[in-house]
Design an enzyme around this catalytic site. Structure first.
Site, PDB file in Angstrom:
ATOM      1  CE  LYS A 173     -18.194   5.949  -2.179  1.00 58.40           C
ATOM      2  NZ  LYS A 173     -16.954   6.836  -2.057  1.00 58.40           N
ATOM      3  CD  GLU A 176     -14.236  10.482  -1.481  1.00 62.67           C
ATOM      4  OE1 GLU A 176     -13.947  10.765  -0.298  1.00 62.67           O
ATOM      5  OE2 GLU A 176     -14.635   9.348  -1.837  1.00 62.67           O
ATOM      6  CB  SER A 226      -8.797   1.352   6.169  1.00 60.11           C
ATOM      7  OG  SER A 226     -10.009   1.945   6.599  1.00 60.11           O
ATOM      8  CB  CYS A 281      -4.752  -4.403   0.110  1.00 57.48           C
ATOM      9  SG  CYS A 281      -5.375  -5.451  -1.215  1.00 57.48           S
ATOM     10  CD  GLU A 383      -3.180  -1.414   4.877  1.00 60.13           C
ATOM     11  OE1 GLU A 383      -3.054  -2.089   3.830  1.00 60.13           O
ATOM     12  OE2 GLU A 383      -4.290  -1.048   5.314  1.00 60.13           O
TER      13      GLU A 383
END
Length: 497
Positions: A173, A176, A226, A281, A383
């Site tokens: 997945k 999108e 996240s 990241c 972050e």
């Protein structure tokens, strides 16, 4: 305008009644396509396809799985230009940056081709009289991966190549926001000889994610994103009796010692803080300078070199980095810069209000640098995931190390120094999952494993490399005897002798 659907059972699959989401080109801020958002039934169809394929794929010998992955690796290399262009159009990163990310993904595929060695197991003969013992690693079943927008090629390839090499089947997945590349990756896998259903791709939002997390047929979940969502994925997945590795956010520090080479450190800091618009990241977002002189020297050089950077669309070969990926994230990054000023940090390079001719609606933010940042400020604690660098000055190395260790996130950190003693101490004592010594972005190579500490990783296993193999397999140990002695039943734990 392109329309992206799903890839199920070896071919494109479209649900004409599905909800859709927009796909944007972030350089121009305009819609260029639509993506189907998979419903619960569409995701369940993909899971069932993988469940059916597992029966045969799990019995395929490791050497034959390896041969298919080897062909796949060759096809990925052959189609590198196409894959990079797809990534750049929907994500916004420059072509060289996109190529680099695809290459790092391919390296995991290459590692997975050596699965025959990783699955050998251990054997001990004569653990008792006429008794042998050996272990084996066997596949879990249907596994799933949920991946972020910042690396639409690389992060998926951190997951499914190792999973399918181990004999599992996989439902991916992807984000999108940039869904086209994962579909193309799946098409190339079929072209390489991967049986239909072994790798399925479903696009979607929270409905698709929750379906994967709650399905009894999904045995393991891999996630990158996240920290709040990583924690949600971990707790929801484990509550549903799944094995979960959930990689969260980061606040990566670079400790700069007084003996560090200023020119090399500046180059490393610029590339790691602003490359890919800071949407990594493993980006360095905090420079910790030991001593005021170190801070002044670094700041002077940093401002001089940062002013030369060119921010622009991926179609411009001279662009050093491109726009942020989407409008919501663009506005979030801008809000952090506003907050930093209100909190009292000194803004010495401001990347707001950047408008490029012909790209006025693009999501561009230039290099942004704060100094006098304090640990209690929001821009330090959270972050930002954009081209925003915070500078902090400490009196001693010990103070710098304490800053690194006190932060709740522990993905990566680096130390720049000429001292082997400092480098060794930092490597051994920083409470961080990935350490760089004079290396600003210490992303492990494919045959090592990627993962942070503290709230940067939920679960017990890092990604790819040996840890990836352990995550995607379960251990079985057999104790075997062929003795013809039959002395009757035993009612105590056997003692081997």
């Amino acid at each position: 305008m392109k329309k992206i659907s799903h890839f199920i059972n070896g071919k494109l699959y479209s649900d004409k009644t599905a909800r859709t989401g927009p796909i944007f080109n972030p350089a121009i801020g305009e819609k260029i396509g639509e993506v189907e958002l998979g419903s619960k039934s569409t995701v369940e169809l993909a899971i069932q396809s993988s469940k059916n394929a597992f029966i045969k794929w799990s019995k395929t010998t490791p050497i034959n799985r390896s041969r298919i992955l080897s062909k796949y690796k060759d096809l990925l290399m052959k189609n590198m230009e196409e894959l990079a262009a797809i990534v750049s159009e929907e994500h916004g990163k420059t072509i060289p940056d996109a190529k680099g990310s695809v290459q790092r993904g391919i390296e995991v595929v290459e590692y997975a081709t050596g699965i025959t060695d990783s699955l050998k197991g251990d054997h001990s003969s004569s653990v008792g009289t006429n008794v042998d013992s050996y272990s084996m690693r066997q596949p879990l079943g249907v596994c799933a991966g949920i991946t972020p927008f910042n690396f639409p090629a690389m992060v998926p390839m951190w997951m499914y190549p190792v999973a399918i090499a181990c004999g599992n089947t996989f439902v991916l997945k992807p984000s999108e926001k940039d869904p086209s590349c994962p579909i193309r990756l799946a098409e190339l896998a079929i072209e390489a000889g991967l049986p239909p259903g072994v790798l399925n791709v479903v696009n979607g939002d929270k409905e698709a994610v929750d379906t994967l997390l709650e399905s009894k047929d999904v045995q393991a979940i891999s996630f990158v994103g996240s920290t709040p969502i990583a924690e949600y994925v971990y707790h929801t997945g484990t509550k549903n009796n799944k094995r979960v590795q959930a990689l969260g956010g980061a606040k990566n520090h670079m400790v700069v010692m007084p003996d560090a080479d200023v020119d090399k450190t500046t180059d490393a800091l610029i590339g790691s803080a602003f490359g890919s618009a800071g949407e990594r990241c493993m980006a360095i977002s905090v420079a910790v300078c030991v001593g005021k002189k170190t801070a002044e020297n670094l700041k002077t050089k940093l401002l001089e070199e940062t002013s030369k950077l060119k921010v622009g669309p991926y179609t411009d070969k001279e662009s050093d980095f491109g726009p942020l990926n989407n409008k919501a994230h663009y506005e979030k990054v801008l809000s952090y810069i506003d907050i930093g000023e209100k909190e009292g940090a000194k803004l010495i390079a401001d990347g707001r209000n950047m408008k490029l001719q012909g790209y006025e609606n693009g999501y561009f933010v230039g290099p942004t640098i704060f100094e006098d940042v304090k640990p209690d400020m929001k821009i330090y604690k959270e972050e930002i995931f954009g081209p925003v660098l915070s500078m902090i000055t400490t009196d001693t190395y010990e103070d710098a190390l304490k800053l690194v260790n006190d932060h709740e996130l522990g993905n990566g950190a680096a130390v720049f120094t000429k001292s082997g003693m400092i480098a060794k101490h930092f490597t051994e004592n920083a409470k961080i999952g990935m350490i760089g010594v004079n290396v600003p972005i210490p992303v492990p190579v494919a045959y090592h494993s990627f993962g942070g500490w503290k709230r940067s990783l939920f679960g017990d296993h890092s990604m790819h490399g040996p840890e990836g193999v352990r995550f995607y397999t379960k251990l079985k140990t057999a104790t075997v005897t062929w003795s013809e002695d039959n002395s009757g039943p035993e009612f105590t734990i056997p003692v081997l002798s």
